[in-house]
Design a protein around this motif. Sequence first.
Motif, PDB file in Angstrom:
ATOM      1  N   LEU A 156     -24.976  69.858  41.245  1.00 32.42           N
ATOM      2  CA  LEU A 156     -24.746  68.784  42.204  1.00 32.42           C
ATOM      3  C   LEU A 156     -25.446  69.082  43.520  1.00 32.42           C
ATOM      4  N   ILE A 157     -26.190  68.098  44.000  1.00 34.71           N
ATOM      5  CA  ILE A 157     -26.918  68.268  45.272  1.00 34.71           C
ATOM      6  C   ILE A 157     -26.097  67.681  46.423  1.00 34.71           C
ATOM      7  N   HIS A 158     -25.819  66.402  46.331  1.00 34.94           N
ATOM      8  CA  HIS A 158     -24.996  65.682  47.307  1.00 34.94           C
ATOM      9  C   HIS A 158     -24.240  64.588  46.566  1.00 34.94           C
ATOM     10  N   TYR A 159     -23.177  64.132  47.168  1.00 36.62           N
ATOM     11  CA  TYR A 159     -22.479  62.993  46.616  1.00 36.62           C
ATOM     12  C   TYR A 159     -21.976  62.096  47.736  1.00 36.62           C
ATOM     13  N   SER A 160     -21.605  60.884  47.352  1.00 35.72           N
ATOM     14  CA  SER A 160     -21.114  59.912  48.328  1.00 35.72           C
ATOM     15  C   SER A 160     -19.848  59.274  47.780  1.00 35.72           C
ATOM     16  N   TYR A 161     -18.862  59.111  48.660  1.00 41.84           N
ATOM     17  CA  TYR A 161     -17.607  58.478  48.243  1.00 41.84           C
ATOM     18  C   TYR A 161     -17.400  57.160  48.974  1.00 41.84           C
ATOM     19  N   GLY A 162     -18.476  56.644  49.548  1.00 44.30           N
ATOM     20  CA  GLY A 162     -18.433  55.342  50.198  1.00 44.30           C
ATOM     21  C   GLY A 162     -19.630  55.190  51.114  1.00 44.30           C
ATOM     22  N   VAL A 163     -19.802  53.977  51.639  1.00 45.20           N
ATOM     23  CA  VAL A 163     -20.915  53.735  52.555  1.00 45.20           C
ATOM     24  C   VAL A 163     -20.795  54.660  53.751  1.00 45.20           C
ATOM     25  N   LYS A 164     -21.872  55.348  54.030  1.00 46.11           N
ATOM     26  CA  LYS A 164     -21.992  56.312  55.123  1.00 46.11           C
ATOM     27  C   LYS A 164     -21.108  57.547  54.954  1.00 46.11           C
ATOM     28  N   ASP A 165     -20.432  57.686  53.829  1.00 44.34           N
ATOM     29  CA  ASP A 165     -19.601  58.863  53.557  1.00 44.34           C
ATOM     30  C   ASP A 165     -20.269  59.724  52.498  1.00 44.34           C
ATOM     31  N   THR A 166     -20.785  60.863  52.934  1.00 45.72           N
ATOM     32  CA  THR A 166     -21.463  61.748  51.993  1.00 45.72           C
ATOM     33  C   THR A 166     -20.993  63.185  52.209  1.00 45.72           C
ATOM     34  N   ASP A 167     -21.244  64.014  51.215  1.00 44.03           N
ATOM     35  CA  ASP A 167     -20.861  65.418  51.331  1.00 44.03           C
ATOM     36  C   ASP A 167     -21.813  66.257  50.510  1.00 44.03           C
ATOM     37  N   LYS A 168     -21.846  67.556  50.834  1.00 47.91           N
ATOM     38  CA  LYS A 168     -22.771  68.459  50.169  1.00 47.91           C
ATOM     39  C   LYS A 168     -22.210  68.931  48.836  1.00 47.91           C
ATOM     40  N   GLY A 169     -23.148  69.200  47.925  1.00 50.14           N
ATOM     41  CA  GLY A 169     -22.789  69.807  46.661  1.00 50.14           C
ATOM     42  C   GLY A 169     -23.214  71.256  46.634  1.00 50.14           C
ATOM     43  N   GLU A 170     -23.362  71.766  45.421  1.00 52.30           N
ATOM     44  CA  GLU A 170     -23.643  73.185  45.199  1.00 52.30           C
ATOM     45  C   GLU A 170     -25.010  73.620  45.710  1.00 52.30           C
ATOM     46  N   VAL A 171     -26.023  72.741  45.625  1.00 54.49           N
ATOM     47  CA  VAL A 171     -27.399  73.128  45.944  1.00 54.49           C
ATOM     48  C   VAL A 171     -28.007  72.143  46.943  1.00 54.49           C
ATOM     49  N   SER A 172     -27.412  72.001  48.103  1.00 58.73           N
ATOM     50  CA  SER A 172     -27.810  70.970  49.048  1.00 58.73           C
ATOM     51  C   SER A 172     -28.933  71.394  50.010  1.00 58.73           C
ATOM     52  N   ASP A 173     -29.218  72.683  50.103  1.00 54.89           N
ATOM     53  CA  ASP A 173     -30.235  73.125  51.065  1.00 54.89           C
ATOM     54  C   ASP A 173     -31.582  72.491  50.766  1.00 54.89           C
ATOM     55  N   GLY A 174     -32.206  71.912  51.798  1.00 53.64           N
ATOM     56  CA  GLY A 174     -33.522  71.303  51.640  1.00 53.64           C
ATOM     57  C   GLY A 174     -33.466  69.834  51.263  1.00 53.64           C
ATOM     58  N   TYR A 175     -32.253  69.318  51.104  1.00 47.85           N
ATOM     59  CA  TYR A 175     -32.062  67.913  50.719  1.00 47.85           C
ATOM     60  C   TYR A 175     -31.160  67.206  51.732  1.00 47.85           C
ATOM     61  N   SER A 176     -31.432  65.920  51.936  1.00 51.34           N
ATOM     62  CA  SER A 176     -30.526  65.083  52.701  1.00 51.34           C
ATOM     63  C   SER A 176     -30.351  63.768  51.948  1.00 51.34           C
ATOM     64  N   VAL A 177     -29.275  63.065  52.263  1.00 50.57           N
ATOM     65  CA  VAL A 177     -28.990  61.806  51.581  1.00 50.57           C
ATOM     66  C   VAL A 177     -28.575  60.757  52.597  1.00 50.57           C
ATOM     67  N   SER A 178     -28.674  59.523  52.163  1.00 58.05           N
ATOM     68  CA  SER A 178     -28.161  58.426  52.988  1.00 58.05           C
ATOM     69  C   SER A 178     -27.635  57.323  52.075  1.00 58.05           C
TER      70      SER A 178
END
Lengths: 111, 113
Positions: free
Chosen positions: B45-67
């Motif tokens: 898992l890199i990142h996940y989102s639980y709603g609009v504008k609500d995101t959180d990091k996963g296991e391997v998030s370094d170097g990645y961003s989400v929107s």
Amino acid sequence: SQQGEEDPQALSIQEGENATMNCSYKTSINNLQWYRQNSGRGLVHLILIRSNEREKHSGRLRVTLDTSKKSSSLLITASRAADTASYFCATDDPTGQNFVFGPGTRLSVLP
Amino acid sequence: DAGITQSPRHKVTETGTPVTLRCHQTENHRYMYWYRQDPGHGLRLIHYSYGVKDTDKGEVSDGYSVSRSKTEDFLLTLESATSSQTSVYFCAISDRGSNYGYTFGSGTRLTVV
């Protein structure tokens, strides 16, 4: 991190035989899922089994869960060539928000 | 896969360039996820989102961003691509978090040269 580990890593059987794959995990879970992935495709959800369930069936699939041994098995009966795929187990992580996937078992069903 | 599409399906990019992958869903599901799949590692898992504008990091998030500015779209950005980010990226959606199965997209194969 908590992770399911499938066993064996690879399995080759003849069409019509049964295929059994196992998944072991490290800490208590609420749910465990099995997925199938055909080559070059995304994962497809097969079955979810909850911690208070011991067995579930879906067509030719049978999943068992033994929480005392922290293990699950996926049985595919009367396998077909079309069952050739990788199979993954996934366990919920401590937050309950996400699932953690194992490295998978590659199943080859030979005609 | 019905209800979820990823774009592009394949991409080759050079080291150091930014890359954005798109996941689009028509199921109105609350939860969206980005995973990467590498041989021997399963899906991580890199990142996940639980709603609009609500995101959180996963296991391997370094170097990645989400929107996630809309329910239907979840973007994954590699800020400065490296060869270690060569992988197959999968997006997944869910209506009920980890209590229900995920629906996966068909994946994006990214090669960083």
